[in-house]
Design an enzyme around this catalytic site. Structure first.
Site, PDB file in Angstrom:
ATOM      1  N   GLU A  54       0.823  -1.218   0.000  1.00 54.02           N
ATOM      2  CA  GLU A  54       0.000   0.000   0.000  1.00 54.02           C
ATOM      3  C   GLU A  54       0.855   1.266   0.000  1.00 54.02           C
ATOM      4  OE1 GLU A  54      -3.007  -0.300  -0.729  1.00 54.02           O
ATOM      5  OE2 GLU A  54      -3.059  -2.476  -0.435  1.00 54.02           O
TER       6      GLU A  54
ATOM      7  N   HIS B 184       1.513   2.275  -3.417  1.00 55.01           N
ATOM      8  CA  HIS B 184       0.450   3.085  -4.024  1.00 55.01           C
ATOM      9  C   HIS B 184       0.434   4.501  -3.446  1.00 55.01           C
ATOM     10  CE1 HIS B 184      -1.268  -0.284  -6.119  1.00 55.01           C
ATOM     11  NE2 HIS B 184      -1.670  -0.912  -5.029  1.00 55.01           N
TER      12      HIS B 184
END
Length: 445
Positions: A22, A25
């Site tokens: 994550e 991202h």
């Protein structure tokens, strides 16, 4: 306690892998100016969270993934004001699409019009969505590069570990034996006078530097006589052997037995001598690492492609008590059980061996996360990448032909596929968790 330690270590490794995915991202999303309201590890109820700046960071109760929430993942309908979204369509799927568009834009505030995902250029969209899978790939590359270069990999050398004395043709496997009866045929290696500890230097004049060289030379020689030059305690000897032809398994480039569609070993007529090489741990040079990593990625792609077919075996193992395939897919529950079993088993090596196994397990999971997330279907990262590339292709084609800008690709139209994929993933996860509880993969039988 050691079992629980193994489970805990692999759980921490999985959690870090998800968290770093994550981050992959989050970092480009913030760099490109997007507003990211949430960064979460897990799904379901929130266990802990803190807000830093405009982003809430937290941990949720179900540790089966994670997400960052970016505003404006889906564009509004053409002609609609993104600040005035409402669900007005008829039809179940159209309503779902409008609800998804509304949810992706509901946190927009004045001034956020250019801080939404759908307005980004194609390269920026791809960079954000590729950031997570590439982070997993990077983790795996770092782990396995360290294992290959600092610890080494098990390699079979041309030094003979064993020489079978005879061949038992009465069994289906035509097995080799060291305890023989008068009616059993001498193995070609024993008849040629080969001994454990001999190192095969050449076969029929061709140098043999690896065990693969030895095996290939014997198999392709079939039953013709062959001349072997061996090193026995510093003394160079020449031996003549006459292999026999057997139905032997076919191996792929990675040294694994090739299987047919039913999972049975593929065999071929090949020469047989009756020897095995010695396995040693060899550190690999950095120049050998790219090829080794490439082989691992290929194996992971094959493993992911085989998941649907292997789930049939998992189902039978879970509900009919059939034997569980040691290479069947596992859930995080199964991975945790394997880690606990390895750490607590004295016969599986010392602390270093177990640490390397756990690192390799985490590295393999990151390969799996990389490959799985690159599948070009929503809601996976690859689905968003595919949508961004399609948008870029349409705009480039329109520009080359002098046509008006076709606008943003409405990725929301693929939501029925996303729901189907998500449903299939949930069913698969439930099946794997249940199978890992009632009939888990066991390394120790």
């Amino acid at each position: 306690m050691t079992y629980l330690l193994g489970v805990l270590l692999v759980a921490v490794g999985i959690g870090l892998s998800i968290g770093l995915h994550e981050i992959g991202h989050l970092v480009p999303a913030k760099k490109f100016g997007l507003r990211v309201p949430q960064y979460m590890i897990g799904f379901g109820p929130t266990l802990w969270s803190r807000r830093f700046g405009e982003t809430e960071y937290g941990v949720k109760a179900i540790p089966l993934g994670g997400y960052i929430r970016m505003i404006g993942m889906f564009p509004p309908r053409p002609g609609q004001d993104p600040m005035m979204m409402r669900s007005s369509s008829t039809g179940r799927f159209n309503q779902l699409m409008d609800e998804a568009r509304k949810a992706s834009l509901e946190e927009m505030r004045p001034g956020d019009e250019n801080r939404v995902f759908y307005r980004l250029s194609t390269p920026k969209k791809v960079a954000i969505m590729m950031g997570g899978p590439l982070m997993n790939l990077l983790i795996a590359v770092i782990i396995f590069t360290g294992i290959f270069t600092l610890h080494g990999i098990s390699t079979t050398t041309p030094q003979l570990a064993s020489v079978s004395e005879c061949v038992d043709f009465t069994t289906a496997a035509q097995s080799t034996k060291t305890e023989c009866t008068p009616d059993m045929q001498d193995s070609p290696a024993h008849a040629a006078g080969l001994l454990p500890g001999d190192t095969i230097r050449s076969i029929n004049g061709t140098p043999t530097r690896t065990w693969d060289d030895v095996r290939a030379a014997i198999r392709t020689n079939l039953d013709k006589p062959m001349r072997l030059v061996v090193d026995r305690d510093g003394q160079v000897l020449t031996k003549t052997a006459e292999p026999i032809v057997l139905d032997l398994p076919v191996y792929d480039d990675s040294g694994r037995v090739v299987e047919d569609a039913d999972g049975n070993a593929v065999t071929e007529k090949a020469g047989f001598l009756g020897t095995t090489g010695t396995q040693v741990l060899q550190r690999q040079p950095v120049t050998a690492v790219p090829a080794l990593l490439g082989d691992q990625v290929k194996q992971t792609v094959v493993a992911v492609a085989q998941i649907p077919s292997k789930l049939v075996g998992v189902y039978h193992a879970a509900f009919s008590g059939a034997e569980r395939d040691a290479e069947s897919p596992m859930s995080v529950v199964g991975v945790g059980r394997v880690a606990g079993e390895v750490v607590s088993a004295e016969e599986l090596g010392g602390v270093t061996d177990k640490a390397i196994f756990l690192l390799g397990l985490i590295g393999s999971l990151n390969y799996m996360l990389f490959v799985f997330n690159m599948i070009p279907l929503l809601p996976l990262d690859g689905g968003h990448v595919a949508g961004a590339l399609w948008e870029g292709l349409k705009r480039t084609w329109a520009r080359l032909r002098g046509l008006p800008d076709p606008g943003h690709v409405d990725v929301a139209k693929a939501l029925p596929v996303a729901y189907a994929v998500a449903s299939a993933f949930i069913v698969m996860t439930v099946l794997l968790v249940y199978a890992d509880l009632v009939n888990p993969v066991r390394l120790l039988g």
